[in-house]
Design an enzyme around this catalytic site. Structure first.
Site, PDB file in Angstrom:
ATOM      1  N   CYS A 149       0.694  -1.213  -0.088  1.00  0.00           N
ATOM      2  CA  CYS A 149      -0.139   0.022  -0.152  1.00  0.00           C
ATOM      3  C   CYS A 149       0.781   1.462  -0.044  1.00  0.00           C
ATOM      4  CB  CYS A 149      -0.704  -0.050   1.343  1.00  0.00           C
ATOM      5  SG  CYS A 149      -2.037  -1.442   1.024  1.00  0.00           S
TER       6      CYS A 149
ATOM      7  N   HIS B 202      -3.382   6.680   2.526  1.00  0.00           N
ATOM      8  CA  HIS B 202      -3.766   5.557   1.996  1.00  0.00           C
ATOM      9  C   HIS B 202      -5.198   4.966   2.739  1.00  0.00           C
ATOM     10  CE1 HIS B 202      -4.047   1.398   0.859  1.00  0.00           C
ATOM     11  NE2 HIS B 202      -3.839   1.010   2.050  1.00  0.00           N
TER      12      HIS B 202
ATOM     13  N   ASN C 136     -10.280  -0.496  -0.194  1.00  0.00           N
ATOM     14  CA  ASN C 136      -8.664  -0.344  -0.194  1.00  0.00           C
ATOM     15  C   ASN C 136      -8.132  -0.881  -1.676  1.00  0.00           C
ATOM     16  OD1 ASN C 136      -5.907  -0.666   0.273  1.00  0.00           O
ATOM     17  ND2 ASN C 136      -6.076  -1.643   1.965  1.00  0.00           N
TER      18      ASN C 136
END
Ligand code: UT7
Length: 330
Positions: free
Chosen positions: A117, A257, A287
């Site tokens: 990520c 994020h 996500n």
């Protein structure tokens, strides 16, 4: 950092697949509810590619062409393509090479970057270094993920989190806008176990056993990650302020994020910052790992949510563990 030039983001683009997977869709597949998912994650829906449909490079190509168009840059001007992804089309060749061929970037080097990520912030740091040193004038970076292809849809605690998408930026010599002022990268391999995809590499090559044990899907220890993610986000934002001789209050916007709205809101609360200072789109996309920050940057740019000169902090955290920040002067 020593540098000869400043580096700016001169173009932004993103691409999301059209298929929407809602929380209600999950209630037909699993023992879950819209209320649980919304309350525990902030996610209402995510975008996914069709089964056997688009790949990470397909999404990246669309995002990249939009970013190049936005920057008014020809593909032939690109000197380097970095694709940040944990869902490459395949391991060899790199996804960046597929992008290079399809967009016609005939003068570009190309490689993939794996920092989960945090991948986009890592790629941005590299792009900035190449441009700031004078070694290159134009770098294309893209965070692209088809997480639906490595998601175990029988595991209700993880499958509700992930979505597919891509976001790209062009980095060039500074033009006084969206300047990449600083970047910071970190990692802690001792916590590798918290988020992993165990099989398919040299440690656990594909076999009947790895398929039967569902080891080709992403696995996470949600609870442990959750706590670590909040602490890390608080520490990283505080450090970014200190390193840039600023106060946390001085950041006009934080682009985190998008892992879980509770992680982001808890960090804002600990830092005594208003929740609305952190940009949120997790409700719509879930996500999307390396794609989440550039997708957010594109939305913010297109919607004109920031003013020239605003201080914007990108903050990422993910598997590895990896983390990173970047201060952008809008
Ligand atoms: O992007 C990289 C970084 N990613 C992260 O940092 C993710 C961090 N972790 C998280 O976002 C959260 O830990 C999750 C969303 C994954 C899980 O939320 P949680 O609040 O930590 O839930 P939990 O794992 O503690 O589970 C609480 C309960 C359990 O039931 P019992 O044992 O209390 O009876 C789970 O079985 O919720 C249950 N549960 C669910 N119930 C309904 C887990 N998933 C679901 C679900 N629907 N989808």
């Amino acid at each position: 950092m020593e540098k000869g030039y400043t580096a700016s983001i001169t173009g932004v683009g993103s691409f999301l697949p059209g298929k929407v997977l809602t929380n209600d869709d999950f209630t037909k597949m699993l023992d879950t509810t819209d209320e649980w998912i919304t309350k525990r994650t902030g996610i209402k829906e995510r975008r996914v590619v069709e089964e056997n449909g688009a790949t990470a490079s397909d999404l990246a190509i669309e995002a990249s062409l939009r970013a190049l168009d936005d920057a008014n840059v020809l593909p032939s001007e690109v000197e380097l393509i970095i694709a940040a992804t944990i869902t490459p089309d395949c391991l060899v060749p790199s996804t960046a090479c597929f992008i290079q061929e399809k967009i016609g970037a005939k003068n570009a080097g190309a490689f993939d970057l794996l920092a989960a990520c945090s991948g986009f912030v890592y790629a941005l740091s590299i792009a900035r270094s190449f441009v700031a040193s004078g070694a290159m004038k134009t770098v294309l970076i893209v965070g692209t993920e088809c997480l639906s292809k490595i998601t175990d849809y029988t595991d209700r605690s993880t499958c509700i989190l992930f979505g597919d998408g891509a976001g790209a930026v062009v980095v060039q010599r500074g033009n006084g806008k969206k300047e990449i002022v600083t970047t910071y990268l970190g990692s802690d391999g001792s916590q590798a176990d918290l988020l992993k995809l165990p099989a398919g590499g040299s440690k656990l090559p594909a076999s009947q056993a790895t398929i039967e044990s569902r080891s080709h899907y992403i696995q996470l220890k949600g609870k442990e990650l959750f706590k670590t993610a909040i602490n890390n986000m608080v520490d990283m934002i505080t450090k970014a302020a200190t390193d840039n001789n600023m106060q946390v209050e001085d950041f006009d916007m934080i682009i985190p994020h998008q892992s879980n709205i509770r992680i982001i809101e808890a960090a804002m609360e600990r830092l005594k910052q208003p929740k609305k200072k952190a940009y949120i789109n997790i409700d719509r996309y879930g996500n999307t790992s390396a794609a989440s920050i550039p997708i957010a940057i594109d939305e913010i740019d297109k919607e004109g949510l920031l003013n020239p000169g605003d201080s914007v902090l990108l903050v990422a955290f993910g598997g590895g563990l990896t983390w990173g920040t970047s201060l952008i002067k809008w």
